[in-house]
Design a protein around this motif. Structure first.
Motif, PDB file in Angstrom:
ATOM      1  N   PRO A 113      -2.929  10.855  -6.902  1.00 15.64           N
ATOM      2  CA  PRO A 113      -2.423  11.925  -6.197  1.00 15.64           C
ATOM      3  C   PRO A 113      -0.823  11.768  -5.790  1.00 15.64           C
ATOM      4  O   PRO A 113      -0.288  10.476  -5.950  1.00 15.64           O
ATOM      5  CB  PRO A 113      -2.936  11.814  -4.706  1.00 15.64           C
ATOM      6  CG  PRO A 113      -4.341  10.951  -4.855  1.00 15.64           C
ATOM      7  CD  PRO A 113      -4.110  10.264  -6.124  1.00 15.64           C
ATOM      8  N   LYS A 114      -0.249  12.560  -5.939  1.00 18.68           N
ATOM      9  CA  LYS A 114       1.250  12.647  -5.737  1.00 18.68           C
ATOM     10  C   LYS A 114       1.693  11.824  -4.401  1.00 18.68           C
ATOM     11  O   LYS A 114       0.917  12.211  -3.491  1.00 18.68           O
ATOM     12  CB  LYS A 114       2.027  14.021  -5.913  1.00 18.68           C
ATOM     13  CG  LYS A 114       1.522  14.704  -5.030  1.00 18.68           C
ATOM     14  CD  LYS A 114       2.243  16.423  -5.369  1.00 18.68           C
ATOM     15  CE  LYS A 114       1.936  17.339  -4.057  1.00 18.68           C
ATOM     16  NZ  LYS A 114       2.276  18.575  -4.322  1.00 18.68           N
ATOM     17  N   GLY A 115       2.659  11.085  -4.387  1.00 21.11           N
ATOM     18  CA  GLY A 115       2.903  10.507  -3.177  1.00 21.11           C
ATOM     19  C   GLY A 115       2.180   9.486  -2.469  1.00 21.11           C
ATOM     20  O   GLY A 115       2.265   8.899  -1.416  1.00 21.11           O
ATOM     21  N   LEU A 116       1.031   9.213  -3.465  1.00 16.76           N
ATOM     22  CA  LEU A 116       0.094   8.386  -2.656  1.00 16.76           C
ATOM     23  C   LEU A 116       0.927   6.737  -2.623  1.00 16.76           C
ATOM     24  O   LEU A 116       1.534   6.390  -3.392  1.00 16.76           O
ATOM     25  CB  LEU A 116      -0.835   8.037  -3.850  1.00 16.76           C
ATOM     26  CG  LEU A 116      -2.198   6.771  -3.590  1.00 16.76           C
ATOM     27  CD1 LEU A 116      -3.043   7.816  -2.253  1.00 16.76           C
ATOM     28  CD2 LEU A 116      -2.934   6.633  -4.572  1.00 16.76           C
ATOM     29  N   GLU A 117       0.708   6.216  -1.267  1.00 16.35           N
ATOM     30  CA  GLU A 117       1.422   4.750  -1.040  1.00 16.35           C
ATOM     31  C   GLU A 117       0.272   3.575  -1.074  1.00 16.35           C
ATOM     32  O   GLU A 117       0.719   2.551  -1.374  1.00 16.35           O
ATOM     33  CB  GLU A 117       1.953   4.996   0.130  1.00 16.35           C
ATOM     34  CG  GLU A 117       3.064   6.112   0.224  1.00 16.35           C
ATOM     35  CD  GLU A 117       3.531   6.412   1.592  1.00 16.35           C
ATOM     36  OE1 GLU A 117       3.383   5.767   2.704  1.00 16.35           O
ATOM     37  OE2 GLU A 117       4.715   6.988   1.700  1.00 16.35           O
ATOM     38  N   ILE A 118      -0.871   3.855  -0.730  1.00 14.50           N
ATOM     39  CA  ILE A 118      -1.864   2.968  -0.571  1.00 14.50           C
ATOM     40  C   ILE A 118      -3.170   3.301  -1.203  1.00 14.50           C
ATOM     41  O   ILE A 118      -3.634   4.140  -1.054  1.00 14.50           O
ATOM     42  CB  ILE A 118      -2.340   2.755   0.894  1.00 14.50           C
ATOM     43  CG1 ILE A 118      -1.062   2.350   1.671  1.00 14.50           C
ATOM     44  CG2 ILE A 118      -3.463   1.593   1.026  1.00 14.50           C
ATOM     45  CD1 ILE A 118      -1.311   2.015   3.237  1.00 14.50           C
ATOM     46  N   LEU A 119      -3.424   2.372  -2.361  1.00 16.92           N
ATOM     47  CA  LEU A 119      -4.769   2.439  -2.832  1.00 16.92           C
ATOM     48  C   LEU A 119      -5.653   1.510  -2.452  1.00 16.92           C
ATOM     49  O   LEU A 119      -5.352   0.318  -2.729  1.00 16.92           O
ATOM     50  CB  LEU A 119      -4.516   2.400  -4.342  1.00 16.92           C
ATOM     51  CG  LEU A 119      -5.938   2.525  -5.436  1.00 16.92           C
ATOM     52  CD1 LEU A 119      -6.280   3.639  -5.096  1.00 16.92           C
ATOM     53  CD2 LEU A 119      -5.481   2.123  -6.824  1.00 16.92           C
ATOM     54  N   GLY A 120      -6.698   1.649  -1.531  1.00 18.14           N
ATOM     55  CA  GLY A 120      -7.271   0.788  -0.700  1.00 18.14           C
ATOM     56  C   GLY A 120      -8.065  -0.138  -1.539  1.00 18.14           C
ATOM     57  O   GLY A 120      -8.494  -0.227  -2.854  1.00 18.14           O
ATOM     58  N   ASN A 121      -8.562  -1.377  -0.846  1.00 25.56           N
ATOM     59  CA  ASN A 121      -9.386  -2.436  -1.392  1.00 25.56           C
ATOM     60  C   ASN A 121     -10.737  -1.798  -2.201  1.00 25.56           C
ATOM     61  O   ASN A 121     -11.453  -0.831  -1.468  1.00 25.56           O
ATOM     62  CB  ASN A 121      -9.815  -3.283  -0.237  1.00 25.56           C
ATOM     63  CG  ASN A 121      -8.674  -4.086   0.182  1.00 25.56           C
ATOM     64  OD1 ASN A 121      -7.423  -3.939  -0.442  1.00 25.56           O
ATOM     65  ND2 ASN A 121      -8.752  -4.576   1.558  1.00 25.56           N
ATOM     66  N   TYR A 122     -10.821  -2.387  -3.268  1.00 26.52           N
ATOM     67  CA  TYR A 122     -12.111  -1.878  -4.100  1.00 26.52           C
ATOM     68  C   TYR A 122     -12.224  -0.232  -4.212  1.00 26.52           C
ATOM     69  O   TYR A 122     -13.223   0.192  -4.532  1.00 26.52           O
ATOM     70  CB  TYR A 122     -13.596  -2.367  -3.072  1.00 26.52           C
ATOM     71  CG  TYR A 122     -13.591  -3.718  -2.759  1.00 26.52           C
ATOM     72  CD1 TYR A 122     -14.203  -4.596  -3.861  1.00 26.52           C
ATOM     73  CD2 TYR A 122     -13.190  -4.261  -1.742  1.00 26.52           C
ATOM     74  CE1 TYR A 122     -14.471  -5.967  -3.693  1.00 26.52           C
ATOM     75  CE2 TYR A 122     -13.400  -5.637  -1.564  1.00 26.52           C
ATOM     76  CZ  TYR A 122     -14.030  -6.486  -2.567  1.00 26.52           C
ATOM     77  OH  TYR A 122     -14.153  -7.843  -2.437  1.00 26.52           O
ATOM     78  N   ALA A 123     -10.936   0.328  -4.569  1.00 24.41           N
ATOM     79  CA  ALA A 123     -10.929   1.795  -4.616  1.00 24.41           C
ATOM     80  C   ALA A 123     -11.915   2.308  -5.797  1.00 24.41           C
ATOM     81  O   ALA A 123     -12.658   3.142  -5.796  1.00 24.41           O
ATOM     82  CB  ALA A 123      -9.685   2.064  -4.633  1.00 24.41           C
ATOM     83  N   PHE A 124     -11.865   1.485  -7.113  1.00 24.47           N
ATOM     84  CA  PHE A 124     -12.290   1.796  -8.254  1.00 24.47           C
ATOM     85  C   PHE A 124     -13.325   0.610  -8.701  1.00 24.47           C
ATOM     86  O   PHE A 124     -13.451   0.522  -9.949  1.00 24.47           O
ATOM     87  CB  PHE A 124     -11.396   2.133  -9.127  1.00 24.47           C
ATOM     88  CG  PHE A 124     -10.505   3.460  -9.141  1.00 24.47           C
ATOM     89  CD1 PHE A 124     -11.109   4.554  -9.542  1.00 24.47           C
ATOM     90  CD2 PHE A 124      -9.360   3.265  -8.494  1.00 24.47           C
ATOM     91  CE1 PHE A 124     -10.474   5.586  -9.467  1.00 24.47           C
ATOM     92  CE2 PHE A 124      -8.710   4.519  -8.318  1.00 24.47           C
ATOM     93  CZ  PHE A 124      -9.382   5.868  -8.651  1.00 24.47           C
TER      94      PHE A 124
END
Length: 398
Positions: A113-124
């Motif tokens: 996503p645009k403007g995303l600041e945090i990609l969480g732990n274990y996201a993918f």
């Protein structure tokens, strides 16, 4: 929500789910039946573009689109939610929470996503068919711990303009990554962040405001070339352990400290190391090579023992003025080292620092050195020219 004209075989589903699906393709499996209920079409969608700021977006993707393999969120924004999409994990403002796409085994490509600041732990984590991730629309992105671990088919990662942190194990075991370019990293590259990325050949990074943590690139067995414009923090212990193909490491500026056994268990191919302005310390055993050897044990068993081995191909090490200390055994048995100039800013040289650097021909000891520890130049059999400072008062055993 609305669907654009390019949607194939899908009907608008319940707008209570609060998303805008603007493009989609259906997986038909040779069937031509038409879905009549609002939600029935979602389970057949293989490609989707979303533009939304809905709190239930991740829930819809995870629970209602099992065949989704191409996902475009580049025009979507993420808003806070109190409703978990996985166990207790929720989205936050410009934050995809932990486990957002955990083990979605059909995903092939994702645009974040645009403007995303945090990609969480274990996201993918465990998205074992994921091939491409485009983060170029994100803001200053924090890539969480284990975010892409075990994405074993990931071949492409497009960096955002800035990264705030690359978490521990973030790309571990992404064994198909071949080359990667990362823009400026404000923080650190975490422990084993690229561990076991066995296909990785080259890495280029802008600036790193923090550290390269221990074992950050451990077992990148195909890595040949590593370049960073600036590293403000430390290159920590064993950062490149088991990188058996690594030939060249270059920092245009920094690091502040070169840690211990940075290249452990990968002795043979390193030829060149360049550090730029800002280096203060070369730690004990910084360039020392070690391997494990198998030793016979009792009752027909065996054990593994760590032994020091020569580093045969390191010919050139460039260190800047401003360096203050070279630690004990720092260049131990770097037997081909001959392109080395001691910075005159050095005030301390540890014991056995250049032990058996048997190709070193010339050295000028800095003026601030008043005593030379024992074995500093032991076994430097090619050494022809040594310039000692006037203030030198003692030379240790050799």
């Amino acid at each position: 929500g609305h669907l654009s004209q390019n949607i194939v075989g899908c009907t608008v589903y319940d707008t209570a789910d609060c998303i805008d699906l603007v493009g989609a393709k259906r997986v038909d499996h040779g069937r031509k039946e038409r879905n009549s209920s609002a939600n029935a079409g979602l389970e057949h969608i293989s490609y989707a573009i979303f533009t939304c700021n809905a709190e239930q977006l991740i829930t819809v993707i995870r629970d209602k689109m099992p065949l989704l393999n191409e996902l475009d969120l580049s025009e979507a924004t993420v808003v806070p939610s109190s409703k978990p999409f996985y166990q207790t994990y929720c989205t936050g403002k410009n934050s995809l929470g932990g486990y957002a796409f955990y083990e979605l085994d059909k995903l092939l490509s994702v645009k974040l996503p645009k403007g995303l600041e945090i990609l969480g732990n274990y996201a993918f984590y465990g998205c074992d068919k994921l091939e491409s991730v485009d983060a170029s629309a994100a803001a200053t992105l924090n890539i969480g711990t284990n975010a892409f671990e075990n994405c074993i088919k990931l071949t492409e990662f497009v960096s955002p303009e800035q990264i705030s942190e690359v978490g521990n194990y973030a790309f571990k075991k992404c064994s198909k990554l071949g080359n990667i370019e990362l823009n400026d990293i404000l923080g650190s590259i975490g422990e084993e962040a690229f561990g076991s990325c066995s296909g990785l050949k080259t890495i280029a990074v802008g600036s790193i405001g923090g550290n390269i943590q221990s074992k950050a690139f451990e077992m990148c067995s195909s890595l040949e070339d590593f370049k960073v414009n600036a590293l403000s923090g430390s290159l920590n212990d064993m950062a490149f352990s088991y990188c058996e193909s690594l030939k060249s490491v270059e920092f245009s500026k920094g690091p502040a400290r070169i840690g211990s056994r940075v290249f452990a268990y990968s002795a043979d191919n390193l030829e060149r190391f360049v550090a730029g302005e800002g280096v203060k310390e070369v730690a004990a055993r910084a360039f020392q090579a070690v391997h494990y050897v198998r030793k016979p044990g009792a009752f027909g068993g065996f054990s593994w023992e760590e032994v020091v081995v020569p580093r045969p191909n390191l010919k050139s090490v460039v260190l800047p003025q401003g360096l203050q200390s070279i630690g004990k055994e720092a260049f131990y048995q770097c037997t081909s080292l001959n392109d080395f100039t001691m910075p005159q800013s050095v005030t301390s040289i540890g014991e056995s620092a250049f032990y058996e650097c048997s190709s070193l021909e010339s050295i000028t000891i800095p003026n601030a050195i008043t005593d030379i520890s024992k074995n500093v130049f032991y076994g430097c059999n090619a050494l022809k020219n040594v310039t000692f400072p006037d203030a030198l008062t003692s030379i240790g055993e050799s």
